[in-house]
Design a protein around this motif. Structure first.
Motif, PDB file in Angstrom:
ATOM      1  N   LEU A 144     -42.846 128.904 -70.841  1.00 31.61           N
ATOM      2  CA  LEU A 144     -43.605 128.976 -69.589  1.00 31.61           C
ATOM      3  C   LEU A 144     -44.715 127.932 -69.561  1.00 31.61           C
ATOM      4  CD1 LEU A 144     -43.859 132.852 -69.129  1.00 31.61           C
ATOM      5  CD2 LEU A 144     -42.717 131.257 -67.570  1.00 31.61           C
ATOM      6  N   LEU A 145     -45.384 127.732 -70.707  1.00 34.72           N
ATOM      7  CA  LEU A 145     -46.461 126.732 -70.758  1.00 34.72           C
ATOM      8  C   LEU A 145     -45.926 125.337 -70.470  1.00 34.72           C
ATOM      9  CD1 LEU A 145     -48.474 128.076 -73.815  1.00 34.72           C
ATOM     10  CD2 LEU A 145     -49.350 127.810 -71.485  1.00 34.72           C
ATOM     11  N   GLN A 146     -44.758 125.045 -70.990  1.00 32.44           N
ATOM     12  CA  GLN A 146     -44.153 123.733 -70.723  1.00 32.44           C
ATOM     13  C   GLN A 146     -43.840 123.575 -69.232  1.00 32.44           C
ATOM     14  OE1 GLN A 146     -40.778 123.110 -73.308  1.00 32.44           O
ATOM     15  NE2 GLN A 146     -41.937 123.681 -75.160  1.00 32.44           N
ATOM     16  N   ALA A 147     -43.365 124.669 -68.605  1.00 35.67           N
ATOM     17  CA  ALA A 147     -43.082 124.607 -67.174  1.00 35.67           C
ATOM     18  C   ALA A 147     -44.352 124.436 -66.361  1.00 35.67           C
ATOM     19  CB  ALA A 147     -42.344 125.868 -66.736  1.00 35.67           C
ATOM     20  N   LEU A 148     -45.436 125.108 -66.798  1.00 28.65           N
ATOM     21  CA  LEU A 148     -46.689 125.032 -66.045  1.00 28.65           C
ATOM     22  C   LEU A 148     -47.290 123.625 -66.087  1.00 28.65           C
ATOM     23  CD1 LEU A 148     -48.389 128.444 -66.972  1.00 28.65           C
ATOM     24  CD2 LEU A 148     -47.280 127.802 -64.832  1.00 28.65           C
ATOM     25  N   GLU A 149     -46.967 122.854 -67.137  1.00 30.41           N
ATOM     26  CA  GLU A 149     -47.460 121.468 -67.217  1.00 30.41           C
ATOM     27  C   GLU A 149     -46.902 120.619 -66.077  1.00 30.41           C
ATOM     28  OE1 GLU A 149     -46.468 119.950 -71.030  1.00 30.41           O
ATOM     29  OE2 GLU A 149     -47.827 121.293 -72.121  1.00 30.41           O
ATOM     30  N   LYS A 150     -45.684 121.024 -65.588  1.00 30.17           N
ATOM     31  CA  LYS A 150     -45.033 120.253 -64.527  1.00 30.17           C
ATOM     32  C   LYS A 150     -45.164 120.910 -63.159  1.00 30.17           C
ATOM     33  CE  LYS A 150     -41.575 118.359 -67.684  1.00 30.17           C
ATOM     34  NZ  LYS A 150     -40.124 118.149 -67.952  1.00 30.17           N
ATOM     35  N   ASN A 151     -45.799 122.095 -63.115  1.00 27.18           N
ATOM     36  CA  ASN A 151     -45.874 122.837 -61.847  1.00 27.18           C
ATOM     37  C   ASN A 151     -47.331 123.150 -61.555  1.00 27.18           C
ATOM     38  OD1 ASN A 151     -45.944 124.954 -59.877  1.00 27.18           O
ATOM     39  ND2 ASN A 151     -43.826 125.478 -60.356  1.00 27.18           N
ATOM     40  N   ASP A 152     -47.887 122.524 -60.558  1.00 26.96           N
ATOM     41  CA  ASP A 152     -49.287 122.787 -60.205  1.00 26.96           C
ATOM     42  C   ASP A 152     -49.393 123.700 -58.980  1.00 26.96           C
ATOM     43  OD1 ASP A 152     -48.380 121.078 -58.297  1.00 26.96           O
ATOM     44  OD2 ASP A 152     -49.848 119.481 -58.679  1.00 26.96           O
TER      45      ASP A 152
END
Length: 818
Positions: A781-789
């Protein structure tokens, strides 16, 4: 103990609550009512489950306790819901050794009888002198009771008929020292006397104060018969071939009468008047007043010689017994005004009630009469007392029409709400003569006034005017009373609506109605005048009408529909936490066209009721929202729901949480979603859609252009369902919140969802609490949040993180809510 069991058995074996003319064997006809654990209004937190239902044998279970230190079980229910009969069945099960054998002693009491006790009495006197006198060893037996209170059960029926209001200010702790009966009862309920003895108290809801609730272990709602209960009762009452079947067919064909039978007292009336109903060619009772006039006809006909009995409740039949009916009415009214429901020979004489009047059958011997006195009499049921009081108010020659205004007025400033509803003209003047009708109405209990007011409105209706006119010496006086009742009702409701505060800017004007409002509506319905109903709501501008926890059953639904269908502006009607049921849904259909939203959480509604509702809703363009949480819906209603979504392209919200819908139902609903372009909110929490259902919904929602909120909480969804939802997130450009708490997504499913988030630009909230997720899933999830603002919150509470992991994850991205 043997003597007590024998005494209680003799009092309980026959059901004479509703009729003194025949003794019905209780165990042959007793039918379970819907008994629910009371839920608190406005409880915040996770989605609520449906209120737990109990069987009578579970009355003392550990479920639903609100105060573990208290000893009292409180059973609340409306008049006629079966509270007294429930206690009677409890007593019979104990006395016959078939239930509640954890108690060595059961002492039954009636609150209407207790209030007749004027002299001070001790705990010992109450138990022995007014329940069962031990032949030997009185002191030794009383000591056993004191030493083992946990083996004692005391029941108190009809607390609403106890004229003394509960208070915990006066302490009395001595079991042998006499005190007033109210002090004795109140201290028993608090536990100051016989602590740890079990108590059951029954009451109508209005009589239960917040002070009393502090001393209650659990509160139960008795909601009357279910639809299945009505049929079972009628089959028990009529074992002759075909009679029960014909009655059940009649009820199903006449929804208004069917709705009334939700209350056991009406089911008894239908069974009592079955011949009149089955032989009656035209029409059938629609209102409460109609039903009571039918039972009046039944008793009058049976009191006539067979060869002289009139056909139906014609003027001649009524006029011939008018003196008797007025005598009973005067007795009833005086009783209501003095909070008296048990009548001595002296009181009967003062109201001119003679033996011939008693023989009609509406007065029966009171059970558990005070020892040493002539057996007093009471009305078959409190509602009959209110009916005869209303009859007297409608026809008594010496009563001024202006006195009727007091019927709709509550003089106690602190009580609910009729005093505030009425115009000043209806408020008590200073000159109420003691003993006058106005004075009696001022002193009567509010819940009895409400029932009497509804009966009076029905008796003064246009439909029954000719019947009463034949008995009224002055038709002018009858017309004046009718006009006064009409004016008072319409004006009261109009004033009530106009007293609602103005809406907050940007929000719809909202009104949370109180029980007094329900009785005004019931009274308007009893009058059955379209013009009056239209006038009552003329100009009303309320966007949201809230009637939660208001004891709304099918009869109240019929009344609401009768009045609300005349609204000129659409309204959101909220009926959560009531007893609407399938029959009530059918009664609401006439006003569906003026509803923009309908909320029916916790109402014991099944597929049958909802399918009827949806069929009607297909043609009601105003209706845009349905909330059906916590009912009994299954896959059987899915086809109707799918049709609604496919046909109605302005429909905005469908909430079906905590029902019994499986993957099969979700797959059917998905077909409707594919054809829908307007839905914004879809609630499915607490069902059983599983992975297959989640897949079907996800595939249907991939290209959906309007859905903003989707809840699939607690649906046994695993990684397969999560993968399908992730693929939906890659394509969907509208969804803003996805709720997946309480599932089995685990790390594998979270990894799929994380991939979906990388390609999504609209989702703002993802809820994944309680899904057995570890730090591996959180890392994805953290990796996804890096690309999703775009996403603002990811809920991960209740998963398997150590305290150290929780701290590290929170610091890495504050959007993770741990």
């Amino acid at each position: 103990m043997t003597k007590l069991r024998t005494t209680v058995s003799a009092q309980s074996r026959f059901l004479s609550t509703y009729d003194g003319a025949e003794n019905l064997c209780l165990e042959e006809i007793y039918t379970e009512n819907v008994l629910e654990i009371r839920t608190e209004a406005g409880t915040a937190g996770p989605p609520q489950q449906s209120p737990a239902t109990l069987r009578l044998e579970e009355l003392f279970s550990t479920r639903g306790h609100i105060n573990g230190d208290a000893d009292t079980v409180l059973v609340v229910g409306e008049a006629g819901s079966g509270k007294s009969t429930l206690l009677q069945q409890l007593h019979l099960l104990w006395a016959s050794g078939r239930g509640f054998q954890e108690f060595l002693f059961v002492f039954p009491f009636s609150c209407r009888q207790l209030q007749c006790l004027a002299k001070p009495l001790s705990m010992q006197m109450l138990l022995f002198e007014h329940c069962c006198w031990p032949d030997l060893g009185q002191q030794d037996i009383f000591q056993v009771l004191l030493d083992h209170p946990e083996r004692i059960l005391l029941t108190f029926d009809g607390f609403d008929e106890f004229r003394f209001r509960f208070t915990d200010r006066e302490r009395h702790c001595s079991p042998t020292t006499p005190t007033s009966v109210q002090s004795l009862l109140f201290n028993l309920l608090q536990g100051n006397l016989l602590k740890n003895a079990h108590k059951v108290l029954t009451s109508r809801p209005d009589a239960v104060s917040a002070g009393l609730r502090k001393h209650v272990r659990v509160e139960l709602n008795l909601k009357g018969f279910s639809e299945e209960g009505i049929e079972l009762y009628l089959r028990k009452r009529h074992r002759e071939p075909g009679v029960a079947d014909r009655l059940i067919r009649l009820l199903r064909a006449t929804s208004a009468l069917h709705g009334l039978c939700h209350m056991p007292v009406f089911s008894w009336m239908v069974s009592k008047c079955h011949q009149e109903l089955l032989l009656q060619g035209g029409g059938s009772p629609k209102t409460t007043t109609d039903m009571y006039l039918l039972i009046l006809q039944h008793f009058l006909l049976h009191a006539c010689p067979p060869d002289s009995a009139a056909h139906g409740l014609g003027p001649s039949l009524l006029r011939g017994r008018l003196p008797t009916l007025l005598h009973l009415g005067l007795l009833a009214l005086r009783g209501l005004g003095t909070c008296c429901y048990v009548f001595s020979a002296k009181q009967l004489q003062a109201a001119y009630v003679n033996s011939e009047d008693v023989s009609l059958g509406f007065l029966v011997q009171a059970k558990r009469a005070v020892p040493g006195s002539t057996a007093p009499l009471e009305f078959l049921h409190i509602t009959f007392q209110c009916f005869f009081a209303a009859f007297y108010l409608a026809l008594s020659a010496d009563m001024s029409p202006s006195s009727l205004r007091h019927l709709f007025n509550c003089h106690k400033p602190s009580s609910l709400p009729l005093a505030r509803l009425l115009p000043k003209l209806c408020v008590r003047g200073s000159g109420c003569k003691e003993g006058s009708v106005a004075a009696l109405l001022q002193e009567a209990e509010l819940h009895n006034l409400q029932i009497t007011a509804a009966f009076l409105a029905g008796l003064l209706s246009q439909e029954h005017r000719d019947l009463l006119a034949e008995c009224q010496a002055s038709e002018k006086a009858l017309l004046r009373r009718q006009a006064c009742a009409r004016w008072c009702l319409a004006r009261s409701l109009h004033k009530h609506f106009h007293s609602i505060p103005s809406a907050v800017p940007g929000e719809a004007k909202s009104m949370h109605a109180m029980p007094g409002f329900i009785w005004l509506i019931r009274s308007l319905y009893e009058m059955q005048e379209e013009r009056l109903a239209r006038e009552a709501v003329r100009g009303l501008n309320v966007g949201h009408l809230k009637l939660t926890f208001c004891s709304v059953g099918p009869a109240e639904c019929a009344a609401l529909a009768f009045v609300l269908r005349h609204l000129q502006q659409p309204v959101a009607l909220q009926l959560d936490h009531n007893s609407v049921g399938d029959i009530g849904v059918e009664q609401l259909l006439p006003c569906l066209s003026v509803c923009k939203a309908l909320y029916l959480r916790d109402n014991n509604i099944s597929d049958r009721g909802i399918c009827k509702l949806v069929e009607h809703a297909l043609h009601c363009e105003q209706l845009q929202k349905l909330a059906l949480f916590n009912n009994r819906l299954t896959d059987g209603c899915a086809h109707s729901m799918a049709r609604l979504l496919a046909r109605r392209q302005n429909f905005l919200a469908l909430r079906l949480g905590n029902n019994h819908i499986t993957a099969a139902g979700a797959q059917v609903l998905a077909h409707g979603l594919r054809a829908n372009t307007s839905l914004q909110f879809l609630g499915f929490w607490g069902n059983k859609v599983g992975d297959k259902g989640a897949q079907a919904l996800a595939e249907a929602l991939g290209d959906h252009q309007s859905l903003r909120w989707l809840s699939l909480v607690g649906n046994n969804i695993g990684s397969v369902g999560a993968r399908a939802l992730a693929l939906m997130l890659e394509k969907n450009v509208a969804l803003e919140e996805l709720c997946l708490e309480e599932n089995h997504v685990q790390d594998e499913g979270v990894c799929f969802l994380a991939e979906g988030l990388k390609r999504n630009s609209t989702l703002k909230v993802l809820k994944l609490s309680n899904n057995c997720i570890t730090s591996l899933g959180a890392e994805a999830l953290l990796q996804a949040l890096e690309k999703n603002d775009t996403i603002m919150e990811v809920w991960l509470r209740g998963n398997t993180f150590s305290p150290e992991e929780t701290g590290k994850l929170s610091r890495r991205d504050t959007r993770l809510l741990l």
